[in-house]
Design a protein around this motif. Structure first.
Motif, PDB file in Angstrom:
ATOM      1  N   VAL B  65       0.976  -1.432  -0.152  1.00 38.66           N
ATOM      2  CA  VAL B  65       0.078  -0.034  -0.076  1.00 38.66           C
ATOM      3  C   VAL B  65       0.881   1.126   0.060  1.00 38.66           C
ATOM      4  O   VAL B  65       0.680   2.153  -0.864  1.00 38.66           O
ATOM      5  CB  VAL B  65      -1.020  -0.101   1.180  1.00 38.66           C
ATOM      6  N   PHE B  66       1.908   1.289   0.794  1.00 41.66           N
ATOM      7  CA  PHE B  66       2.706   2.458   1.002  1.00 41.66           C
ATOM      8  C   PHE B  66       3.746   2.689  -0.515  1.00 41.66           C
ATOM      9  O   PHE B  66       3.496   3.734  -0.914  1.00 41.66           O
ATOM     10  CB  PHE B  66       3.914   2.077   1.980  1.00 41.66           C
ATOM     11  N   ASN B  67       4.096   1.554  -1.016  1.00 39.99           N
ATOM     12  CA  ASN B  67       4.649   1.798  -2.545  1.00 39.99           C
ATOM     13  C   ASN B  67       3.681   2.406  -3.324  1.00 39.99           C
ATOM     14  O   ASN B  67       4.046   3.353  -4.040  1.00 39.99           O
ATOM     15  CB  ASN B  67       5.187   0.488  -2.790  1.00 39.99           C
ATOM     16  N   ALA B  68       2.561   1.840  -3.364  1.00 33.79           N
ATOM     17  CA  ALA B  68       1.413   2.262  -4.558  1.00 33.79           C
ATOM     18  C   ALA B  68       1.293   3.647  -4.054  1.00 33.79           C
ATOM     19  O   ALA B  68       0.832   4.455  -5.151  1.00 33.79           O
ATOM     20  CB  ALA B  68       0.263   1.436  -4.298  1.00 33.79           C
ATOM     21  N   LEU B  69       0.874   4.121  -2.840  1.00 32.48           N
ATOM     22  CA  LEU B  69       0.653   5.471  -2.360  1.00 32.48           C
ATOM     23  C   LEU B  69       1.551   6.502  -2.807  1.00 32.48           C
ATOM     24  O   LEU B  69       1.529   7.699  -3.061  1.00 32.48           O
ATOM     25  CB  LEU B  69       0.133   5.615  -1.035  1.00 32.48           C
ATOM     26  N   THR B  70       2.915   5.977  -2.504  1.00 36.34           N
ATOM     27  CA  THR B  70       3.946   6.792  -2.715  1.00 36.34           C
ATOM     28  C   THR B  70       4.876   6.830  -3.883  1.00 36.34           C
ATOM     29  O   THR B  70       5.827   7.894  -4.261  1.00 36.34           O
ATOM     30  CB  THR B  70       5.061   6.918  -1.417  1.00 36.34           C
ATOM     31  N   GLY B  71       4.821   5.732  -4.495  1.00 34.44           N
ATOM     32  CA  GLY B  71       5.679   5.427  -5.727  1.00 34.44           C
ATOM     33  C   GLY B  71       7.028   4.725  -5.343  1.00 34.44           C
ATOM     34  O   GLY B  71       8.054   5.020  -6.071  1.00 34.44           O
ATOM     35  N   THR B  83       9.216  -5.070   7.108  1.00 34.35           N
ATOM     36  CA  THR B  83       9.905  -3.662   7.481  1.00 34.35           C
ATOM     37  C   THR B  83      10.176  -3.411   9.003  1.00 34.35           C
ATOM     38  O   THR B  83       9.513  -4.028   9.963  1.00 34.35           O
ATOM     39  CB  THR B  83       8.605  -2.870   7.322  1.00 34.35           C
ATOM     40  N   VAL B  84      11.519  -3.258   9.376  1.00 34.65           N
ATOM     41  CA  VAL B  84      12.073  -3.082  10.679  1.00 34.65           C
ATOM     42  C   VAL B  84      12.242  -1.609  11.142  1.00 34.65           C
ATOM     43  O   VAL B  84      12.143  -1.590  12.297  1.00 34.65           O
ATOM     44  CB  VAL B  84      13.320  -4.057  10.834  1.00 34.65           C
ATOM     45  N   GLY B  85      12.186  -0.703   9.957  1.00 33.39           N
ATOM     46  CA  GLY B  85      12.331   0.601  10.406  1.00 33.39           C
ATOM     47  C   GLY B  85      11.077   1.437   9.999  1.00 33.39           C
ATOM     48  O   GLY B  85      10.204   0.867   9.519  1.00 33.39           O
ATOM     49  N   ILE B  86      11.140   2.728   9.876  1.00 31.93           N
ATOM     50  CA  ILE B  86      10.043   3.497   9.195  1.00 31.93           C
ATOM     51  C   ILE B  86      10.558   4.021   7.879  1.00 31.93           C
ATOM     52  O   ILE B  86      11.643   4.682   7.528  1.00 31.93           O
ATOM     53  CB  ILE B  86      10.119   4.926  10.125  1.00 31.93           C
ATOM     54  N   ALA B  87       9.535   3.688   6.830  1.00 30.02           N
ATOM     55  CA  ALA B  87       9.992   4.218   5.429  1.00 30.02           C
ATOM     56  C   ALA B  87       9.407   5.361   5.332  1.00 30.02           C
ATOM     57  O   ALA B  87       8.033   5.674   5.858  1.00 30.02           O
ATOM     58  CB  ALA B  87       9.546   3.185   4.554  1.00 30.02           C
ATOM     59  N   LYS B  88       9.534   6.427   4.557  1.00 35.35           N
ATOM     60  CA  LYS B  88       9.082   7.615   4.397  1.00 35.35           C
ATOM     61  C   LYS B  88       8.832   8.166   2.904  1.00 35.35           C
ATOM     62  O   LYS B  88       9.575   7.848   2.210  1.00 35.35           O
ATOM     63  CB  LYS B  88       9.832   8.949   5.034  1.00 35.35           C
ATOM     64  N   GLY B  89       7.829   8.660   2.787  1.00 37.34           N
ATOM     65  CA  GLY B  89       7.615   9.244   1.326  1.00 37.34           C
ATOM     66  C   GLY B  89       6.202  10.252   1.567  1.00 37.34           C
ATOM     67  O   GLY B  89       5.882  10.850   2.550  1.00 37.34           O
ATOM     68  N   HIS B  90       6.027  10.670   0.214  1.00 35.85           N
ATOM     69  CA  HIS B  90       4.830  11.433   0.065  1.00 35.85           C
ATOM     70  C   HIS B  90       3.819  10.823  -0.985  1.00 35.85           C
ATOM     71  O   HIS B  90       3.957  10.070  -1.736  1.00 35.85           O
ATOM     72  CB  HIS B  90       5.501  12.832  -0.811  1.00 35.85           C
ATOM     73  N   LEU B  91       2.487  11.223  -0.419  1.00 36.55           N
ATOM     74  CA  LEU B  91       1.398  10.961  -1.522  1.00 36.55           C
ATOM     75  C   LEU B  91       1.467  11.311  -2.801  1.00 36.55           C
ATOM     76  O   LEU B  91       1.742  12.801  -3.001  1.00 36.55           O
ATOM     77  CB  LEU B  91       0.126  11.186  -0.773  1.00 36.55           C
ATOM     78  N   VAL B  92       1.520  10.266  -3.931  1.00 38.62           N
ATOM     79  CA  VAL B  92       1.676  10.670  -5.102  1.00 38.62           C
ATOM     80  C   VAL B  92       0.595  11.795  -5.656  1.00 38.62           C
ATOM     81  O   VAL B  92      -0.665  11.560  -5.464  1.00 38.62           O
ATOM     82  CB  VAL B  92       1.564   9.584  -5.983  1.00 38.62           C
TER      83      VAL B  92
END
Lengths: 75, 643
Positions: B65-71, B83-92
């Motif tokens: 879901v994260f990959n799809a929302l952020t690219g 996932t063992v840490g926090i991945a960060k991104g922006h909504l596409v």
């Protein structure tokens, strides 16, 4: 009878969980006293795999003796 | 949304086929079952900066879901704890909306480091997207209800609806929405279905219907962080969910699939059962290992490396490079030796990085990605539990160990999935000392093919397993405390998704090349400068008591050890270069010693960062002692048996 000794593939109900730590773990998996489970695998000296509600959970050998169950039938 | 359509898989783009709608909820300050509570964020919120965190149980598809929302390209696998840490991104399309992907957790009570990390990220977020899995909704709702009880503004995404359908499980999402009091959206994230609807409804996220009889969020949080109180609140929450869950999902047959399970689902279930059987599971493991040997050791290390290294590089590209370098640096000059000599920066790095390492690493990651994606690893964890318990770990530790066969640096970080500090200390020591990474394995398989194939492979593996068992047992005996037992959910087996497998292989393989290339250059520079200055000869003579007397290797082996201090695979490459001067026993000894030798610079750095300098220094010292000690025993044993 406990999960450690019940024959594989026997449908059973959890009668009591006598250790609070195990109770806590199982609650988070959606399992508690009164729930129906089936032990689907129990490798020698290894964990037991419990199946319930479309879910398979492997539980370490040291936890099994704390889960008392009552046999119902073969699944 | 009607009851009939709410549990169907939404079509791409338009979710369930409905046009975009305005939020159907009214703001209600009162508590109770029914419409969404709290202040609804207006769609204008998208123009204001705000933070969204994804939360959910392990392996429910948060990262998809994260990959799809952020690219973005966060690692996605079919096992818990990816996932063992926090991945960060922006909504596409919405740069003001920040997204964070948190580690999968079953609850928020700081029972593990993952829970602490996840809770911190959720507390900082304005909105929480709670991803749940349709087939295991009953389990996943515990966390959902806890998030509601703790007062988070929530939107629930029911993922993997296709798997639920295949298993014959039907869900009533509108009943779920009504019960939770927060918006609920169905999706199949791997097929990008339903995610547009998620974005549309994001502004509707709100606080939901709390578990009756539990205190307010501000009082509940500290209570659930207290081991003495949490059992009571946990039981109350579970009891509450059990009261209404059957309105959302009908009871399934306990031992098997739902009554309308497809043939494919039944086959997957049967295969999953077979993989847990002591005999069939062991046979499957042997098949997996033999296939690995055939693919990596024979096809890639043999045929592909032979073509790339010998036909393409040594006969064509490298002579061109040498001729080109000779144009501005005369043959024999210090610059020529530095760039194109025996340990030349340009020639040796190109030859080993592109000709040897790259095909082996990509090949290994392709194989590992297939295993990860199909859900085999958690079943291996069940079979390995009894053995790993003897070294102070549990079956869950098989995941960092297998990942370590890809890259020890990545695996060191993934030991965060282990519950106690004691387990992490043992796992990191075993990883740093006894687990060869894919680059090493590739060269080793190539060398093994030179000195006896499968027999040599078994001898090499035998030594590593013995050191693994011995070191683990000693650490288990001397470290205070006791390790925790296995608690692991087994995801359903799935067909690997080619796109995910290929993307992950590419991402990890290219990541390796970017990480390794500068270190290779550094190693080649150190050895070349040492050679030019005469230091290499001095080191070789100084280390002769170890290389010649203890390990029965020629004194030139010291150069390989020097290179191995930068990267172990680089050290192996040094032995690969010396192969024509070494006997089979000497090659086997060198493979064992360099595998047990110090971890590469990247792994050592991560180890120090994760575990502190004291533990890092301890592991490094131990690796030297074990490498040369075991090497001395191995060489004598192999000579005595006439290997």
């Amino acid at each position: 009878m406990t999960i450690e000794t019940i024959p594989l593939h026997t449908l059973c109900h959890i009668r009591a969980i006598t250790d609070p730590e195990v109770q806590l773990v199982l609650l988070r998996f959606g399992l508690g006293e009164g729930d129906a489970v089936v032990v689907t695998a129990r490798p020698h000296s290894g964990p037991a795999v419990l199946k319930a509600n479309q879910l398979e959970v492997a539980l370490g050998r040291q936890y099994l003796r704390f889960i008392e169950v009552e046999a119902r039938s073969f699944a | 949304m009607s009851r009939d359509t709410c549990c169907q898989i939404p079509s791409p783009g338009t979710a369930d086929g409905e046009p975009a709608v305005s939020p159907p909820f009214s703001c209600s300050p009162t508590k109770g079952i029914g419409p969404c509570q709290g202040t609804v964020l207006s769609t204008e919120g998208f123009t204001q900066p705000f933070q969204v965190a994804l939360a959910g149980n392990p392996n429910v598809g948060k990262s998809v879901v994260f990959n799809a929302l952020t690219g973005a390209r966060v690692d996605v696998s079919n096992f818990p704890g990816t996932t063992v840490g926090i991945a960060k991104g922006h909504l596409v399309g919405y740069p003001t909306v920040r997204l964070e992907d948190t580690p999968g957790v079953f609850g928020l009570s700081a029972l593990s480091e993952e829970e602490t990390v996840a809770e911190a990220a959720l507390t900082a977020a304005d909105i929480v997207i709670n991803v749940v899995s349709a087939p295991t909704l009953n389990r996943d709702l515990f966390l959902t209800q806890q998030l509601i009880d703790w007062g988070y503004r929530l939107l629930v995404v029911v993922n993997q609806l296709d798997e639920a359908q295949a298993s014959g499980v039907t869900l009533d999402l509108s009943a779920l929405e009504s019960r939770l009091g927060v918006p609920v959206v169905g999706c199949v994230a791997t097929k990008n279905q339903g995610l547009d609807r998620l974005i549309q409804r994001l502004p509707e996220a709100c606080t939901g219907t709390s578990t009756p009889d539990l205190p307010e969020a501000s009082a509940l949080r500290p209570m659930e962080l207290d081991p003495g109180h949490r059992l009571k609140t946990y039981a109350a929450r579970r009891y509450y969910i059990n009261q209404w869950i059957r309105q959302v999902m009908p009871p399934a047959s306990v031992g098997g699939q739902g009554t309308h399970a497809s043939l494919g689902a039944k086959l997957r279930q049967g295969t999953g059962q077979a993989l847990l059987h002591p005999l069939w599971g062991a046979l499957a493991l042997i098949v997996v290992l033999l296939t690995l040997y055939q693919v990596i050791g024979v096809w890639v290390a043999g045929d592909i490396v032979d073509f790339l290294e010998n036909d393409l590089l040594l006969k064509t590209l490298i002579p061109w490079m040498q001729q080109g370098i000779a144009l501005f640096a005369p043959v024999g000059s210090w610059l020529y030796i530095l760039l194109a000599g025996e340990f030349g920066l340009a020639t040796m790095t190109t030859q080993y990085l592109l000709g040897v390492m790259a095909p082996l690493v990509f090949g290994f990651y392709l194989y590992l990605s297939l295993l990860e994606d199909c859900g085999y690893l958690p079943r291996l964890a069940v079979l390995a539990d009894a053995a790993l318990t003897r070294v102070g770990l549990n079956g869950r530790a098989i995941i960092p160990m297998v990942l370590g066969l890809g890259c020890v640096t990545m695996a060191t970080i993934s030991t965060r999935v282990l519950t106690s500090q004691r387990e992490r200390t043992i796992a990191n020591a075993l990883l740093a000392i006894t687990i060869p990474c894919s680059a090493q394995l590739g060269v080793i398989m190539g060398m093994v093919a030179l000195i006896g194939g499968l027999k040599a492979w078994l001898v090499y593996m035998g030594f590593l397993v013995a050191v693994f068992a011995g070191l683990g047992s000693v650490l288990n005996a001397i470290l205070p405390g006791k390790s925790s037992g296995l608690v692991l959910d087994l995801p359903p087996l799935r067909w690997p998704q080619p796109t995910n497998v290929l993307k992950k292989t590419w991402q990890r393989g290219s990541g390796f090349l970017w990480e390794a290339a500068p270190l290779f250059l550094l190693g080649a520079a150190i050895v070349s400068i040492a050679q030019l200055s005469g230091l290499l000869e001095w080191v070789q003579t100084a280390l002769a008591p170890v290389t010649q007397t203890v390990l029965h290797l020629p004194k030139q082996a010291a150069s390989a050890f020097l290179m191995g201090m930068v990267r172990r695979d680089f050290g192996l490459a040094g032995f690969y270069q010396l192969q024509s001067h070494l006997t089979a026993t000497q090659l086997m000894t060198s493979m064992i010693v360099i595998t047990l030798f110090v971890p590469c610079i990247a792994s050592a750095t991560v180890l120090w960062k994760e575990r502190g300098w004291r533990e890092g220094a301890g592991v490094l010292t131990l690796s030297w002692l074990i490498a040369f000690g075991v090497g001395a025993v191995a060489t004598r044993l192999l000579e005595w048996t006439g290997f």
